[in-house]
Design an enzyme around this catalytic site. Structure first.
Site, PDB file in Angstrom:
ATOM      1  CB  SER A 181      -9.614  24.616  -9.796  1.00  0.00           C
ATOM      2  OG  SER A 181     -10.447  23.666  -9.150  1.00  0.00           O
ATOM      3  CE1 TYR A 234      -5.214  24.002  -6.739  1.00  0.00           C
ATOM      4  CE2 TYR A 234      -7.594  23.733  -6.716  1.00  0.00           C
ATOM      5  CZ  TYR A 234      -6.387  23.656  -7.379  1.00  0.00           C
ATOM      6  OH  TYR A 234      -6.350  23.232  -8.685  1.00  0.00           O
TER       7      TYR A 234
END
Length: 248
Positions: A144, A157
């Site tokens: 990400s 995350y």
């Protein structure tokens, strides 16, 4: 990708499923979708079927070594040699000061440990198919842009995705000698069904210079490229696809 056998972890929904669809479009011979949810697997198989690719599903929890290795073993048993393995994972949110131990444990188990164990299983399999002058196999981890940018709404995350970037580099360096190419693709926010249902599209559009979130298929094209036969040299890299978001 014609003639290739592919495994997609987390491929029963969202971005993983979109990636599987593009691989079927590009003519993979067999695809094995690995996920923890049998109902979603059944639905995904229905979406992928009928296009000339053999579709197999494996229901497993990859958070622990035994589940991850069993899932990859099942993929090999059903599809034969796996040429490329793609690992996608979860995307929860929590305020920075409210991340519980359970949230940390779940995030670490799937995104870090699960990815690690799937890479171990894939590398061991691919090492057994080493041939002079040929790529033994390809691994693509979905990370990400949050691994490279502050994201207080999603810090746990982001931390795990940064860890996966590091693991990707370490594995790539260690197993280049075996001709296993290991890379990651790091997207910014995507217009997945989950993002739509949670009402995130406006936020994602406002944060991006292009004024919109990426369509999952736009990002999945890069996964197909990195996992496919045209990639014969790139390893240890992070392909960042973000529409200028990190520079905003």
């Amino acid at each position: 990708m014609q003639g290739m056998n592919i495994a997609v972890v987390g491929g029963a929904s969202g971005f993983g499923l979109e990636t599987a669809k593009l691989m079927v479009r590009d003519g993979v011979s067999k695809i094995v979708v690995i996920d923890i949810n049998q109902e979603r697997l059944d639905a995904a198989k229905g979406e992928l079927a009928g296009k000339g690719t053999e579709i197999f599903t494996v229901v497993r929890d990859i958070a622990r070594a035994e589940g991850a290795h069993a899932s990859f073993d099942a993929a090999v048993k059903t599809a034969g040699r796996i040429r490329s393995s793609i690992c996608a994972a979860i995307y929860p949110r929590a305020p920075l000061l409210e991340i519980t131990d359970d949230m940390w444990d779940a995030e670490n188990a799937i995104n870090i440990k699960g990815t690690y164990h799937m890479m171990v299983a894939a590398v061991k399999h691919m090492q057994g198919h080493k041939a002079e002058g040929e790529v033994s196999g390809r691994i693509v981890n979905i990370t990400s842009v949050d691994a490279f940018k502050a994201h207080p709404q999603n810090a746990h995350y982001a931390a795990t995705k940064a860890a996966v970037v590091s693991l990707t580099r370490s594995f790539a360096h260690a197993f280049a000698k075996d001709q296993v190419l290991i890379n990651s693709v790091a997207p910014a926010g995507m217009a997945t069904e989950k993002a739509k249902s949670l009402g995130f599209l406006g936020e994602l559009a406002a944060a991006n210079p292009l004024g919109r979130a990426a369509e999952p298929a736009e990002i999945a094209e890069f996964v197909v490229m990195v996992a496919g036969p045209k990639n014969t040299y790139m390893t240890g890299e992070q392909v960042i696809v973000l529409g200028g978001y990190i520079y905003a």
